[in-house]
Every structure is written in C-alpha cells, then in structure tokens.
Write a protein that holds these residues in place. Structure first.
Motif, PDB file in Angstrom:
ATOM      1  N   ILE A 182       9.699  10.196   1.297  1.00  0.00           N
ATOM      2  CA  ILE A 182      10.830  10.819   0.578  1.00  0.00           C
ATOM      3  C   ILE A 182      10.530  10.890  -0.921  1.00  0.00           C
ATOM      4  O   ILE A 182      10.736  11.928  -1.549  1.00  0.00           O
ATOM      5  N   ALA A 183      10.033   9.797  -1.496  1.00  0.00           N
ATOM      6  CA  ALA A 183       9.755   9.758  -2.930  1.00  0.00           C
ATOM      7  C   ALA A 183       8.607  10.698  -3.315  1.00  0.00           C
ATOM      8  O   ALA A 183       8.648  11.299  -4.378  1.00  0.00           O
ATOM      9  N   ALA A 184       7.624  10.806  -2.458  1.00  0.00           N
ATOM     10  CA  ALA A 184       6.466  11.651  -2.770  1.00  0.00           C
ATOM     11  C   ALA A 184       6.755  13.125  -2.492  1.00  0.00           C
ATOM     12  O   ALA A 184       6.083  13.999  -3.043  1.00  0.00           O
ATOM     13  N   GLY A 185       7.727  13.379  -1.630  1.00  0.00           N
ATOM     14  CA  GLY A 185       8.004  14.737  -1.187  1.00  0.00           C
ATOM     15  C   GLY A 185       8.630  15.577  -2.193  1.00  0.00           C
ATOM     16  O   GLY A 185       8.409  16.603  -2.635  1.00  0.00           O
ATOM     17  N   THR A 204       0.838  -1.204   0.000  1.00  0.00           N
ATOM     18  CA  THR A 204       0.000   0.000   0.000  1.00  0.00           C
ATOM     19  C   THR A 204       0.876   1.259   0.000  1.00  0.00           C
ATOM     20  O   THR A 204       0.552   2.239  -0.668  1.00  0.00           O
ATOM     21  N   GLU A 205       1.964   1.216   0.721  1.00  0.00           N
ATOM     22  CA  GLU A 205       2.882   2.359   0.759  1.00  0.00           C
ATOM     23  C   GLU A 205       3.685   2.506  -0.533  1.00  0.00           C
ATOM     24  O   GLU A 205       3.891   3.623  -1.012  1.00  0.00           O
ATOM     25  N   LEU A 206       4.143   1.390  -1.089  1.00  0.00           N
ATOM     26  CA  LEU A 206       5.130   1.463  -2.166  1.00  0.00           C
ATOM     27  C   LEU A 206       4.580   1.390  -3.588  1.00  0.00           C
ATOM     28  O   LEU A 206       5.193   1.949  -4.500  1.00  0.00           O
ATOM     29  N   THR A 207       3.461   0.716  -3.797  1.00  0.00           N
ATOM     30  CA  THR A 207       2.985   0.570  -5.187  1.00  0.00           C
ATOM     31  C   THR A 207       2.577   1.892  -5.843  1.00  0.00           C
ATOM     32  O   THR A 207       2.722   2.009  -7.058  1.00  0.00           O
ATOM     33  N   PRO A 208       2.135   2.910  -5.097  1.00  0.00           N
ATOM     34  CA  PRO A 208       1.850   4.178  -5.782  1.00  0.00           C
ATOM     35  C   PRO A 208       3.104   4.902  -6.284  1.00  0.00           C
ATOM     36  O   PRO A 208       3.022   5.731  -7.182  1.00  0.00           O
ATOM     37  N   ILE A 209       4.265   4.595  -5.717  1.00  0.00           N
ATOM     38  CA  ILE A 209       5.472   5.332  -6.093  1.00  0.00           C
ATOM     39  C   ILE A 209       6.490   4.494  -6.868  1.00  0.00           C
ATOM     40  O   ILE A 209       7.377   5.057  -7.493  1.00  0.00           O
ATOM     41  N   PHE A 210       6.381   3.171  -6.822  1.00  0.00           N
ATOM     42  CA  PHE A 210       7.342   2.300  -7.511  1.00  0.00           C
ATOM     43  C   PHE A 210       6.657   1.465  -8.574  1.00  0.00           C
ATOM     44  O   PHE A 210       5.566   0.936  -8.345  1.00  0.00           O
ATOM     45  N   ASP A 211       7.330   1.306  -9.707  1.00  0.00           N
ATOM     46  CA  ASP A 211       6.839   0.355 -10.701  1.00  0.00           C
ATOM     47  C   ASP A 211       7.241  -1.053 -10.243  1.00  0.00           C
ATOM     48  O   ASP A 211       7.970  -1.201  -9.245  1.00  0.00           O
ATOM     49  N   PRO A 212       6.772  -2.101 -10.916  1.00  0.00           N
ATOM     50  CA  PRO A 212       7.067  -3.458 -10.446  1.00  0.00           C
ATOM     51  C   PRO A 212       8.561  -3.768 -10.310  1.00  0.00           C
ATOM     52  O   PRO A 212       8.978  -4.417  -9.347  1.00  0.00           O
ATOM     53  N   ASP A 218      10.331   5.726   2.909  1.00  0.00           N
ATOM     54  CA  ASP A 218      10.705   5.843   1.491  1.00  0.00           C
ATOM     55  C   ASP A 218       9.565   6.435   0.672  1.00  0.00           C
ATOM     56  O   ASP A 218       9.801   7.181  -0.272  1.00  0.00           O
ATOM     57  N   HIS A 219       8.338   6.122   1.031  1.00  0.00           N
ATOM     58  CA  HIS A 219       7.193   6.731   0.359  1.00  0.00           C
ATOM     59  C   HIS A 219       7.208   8.242   0.582  1.00  0.00           C
ATOM     60  O   HIS A 219       7.016   9.036  -0.355  1.00  0.00           O
TER      61      HIS A 219
END
Length: 167
Positions: free
Chosen positions: A164-167, A116-124, A161-162
């Motif tokens: 940081i990546a979203a920020g 739930t945290e990572l799939t919006p920001i990372f591809d497979p 990490d979510h």
C-alpha cells in the motif's frame, strides 16, 4: 508536571489555574510538532507495555553487557543495519524490549523478514509506531501482540502495508 502549592486562598478561576500550570518545557502547546510527538510516544509506551515496554539505549546496553563483551559495538551495528527498532524522543534513544531474545539478548529472528518489508518505507519512528498501533490486517490487534502467537500474520500485514505504501 510541576505543581505549585499556593499558601493563600484562591479567589478566582485564573488563580486556581495558576496553581496548577504545567511547566512549558514538558507540556508544549497542543498544536506544536513536539506535542504530537509526545502523544505518539505515550501511545507507544502503552502499546509496548504488555510486551516488556520501552527502554533507553543505556538500559539495553547494561543488559547486553551481561551477555557480551562487545555490547556497544553489537548494539550500534544492529541499529545502523536496522536489525532492531530504535527511535529518538527528547534526545534519548529508545528501543522496545520485545525484540530481544530473553536468554541471549539477540534480536528475535522472526523480525528480520518483517523489517525487510518495512524499513524501506518507514523511518525508525514510523516503524516503532507500526508495531505498537492496532493494525486492520491483524483484526485491529497490534503487531507486537500478534508476533508472539502468529508471526506469519505479522509478516503478511507488513507485506500488505508495504504494498500500500509503495503503491
């Protein structure tokens, strides 16, 4: 890698190298995107080795078939909904074994919140790498190693990490 044995003696460094020239189809030039992906794939193989390794989708389907009649639809649904880590490499679909319960082959429930945290920001591919690479939030252990002993720490690392990546 294909090795060619030479029947005559080698008389120059060029001839010595020619006898052991890698097949270009399997060893792309070091500056190509394919080479980078190959290196990442080898790193993932190493990162997942201690937790059961990686498997092609057809291998996973064989195991699922023993537990469920709707094995193809079941795996397809998990992949589409991103309930499992699944990525492509060299026209093959790959999945890490650690994410499946050893008894009924369902996805590990503690992975749901992490996905739930990572799939919006990372591809497979990035998600697969995230689990296999050392993570500073986990004292440079990999998430796949840490998940067995401290799933809450893996979730916190995913949240960090979510952020940081979203920020």
């Amino acid at each position: 890698m294909q090795t060619v044995l030479m029947s005559r003696s080698i008389s120059s460094p060029e001839m010595a190298l020619a006898g052991y020239a890698p097949d270009a189809a399997y060893w792309p030039h070091p500056c190509t995107p394919e080479s980078h992906a190959d290196h990442q794939f080898v790193a993932m193989l190493n990162g997942y080795r201690g937790s059961g390794g990686l498997a092609r989708a057809d291998e996973v389907l064989k195991v699922l078939k023993r537990h469920s009649e709707a094995h193809v639809a079941r795996l397809a649904r998990w992949i589409v909904k991103r309930k499992v880590i699944c990525f492509e490499w060299r026209s093959q679909t790959w999945l890490p074994w650690f994410q499946f319960d050893r008894f009924d082959t369902t996805p590990q429930p503690e992975l749901g919140p992490v996905f739930t945290e990572l799939t919006p920001i990372f591809d497979p591919w990035e998600l697969a790498n995230w689990f296999a690479q050392p993570n500073p939030w986990l004292a440079d252990c990999t998430p796949v190693e840490t998940l067995r002993v401290d799933p809450a720490a893996v979730l916190q690392a995913a949240r960090a990490d979510h952020f940081i990546a979203a920020g």
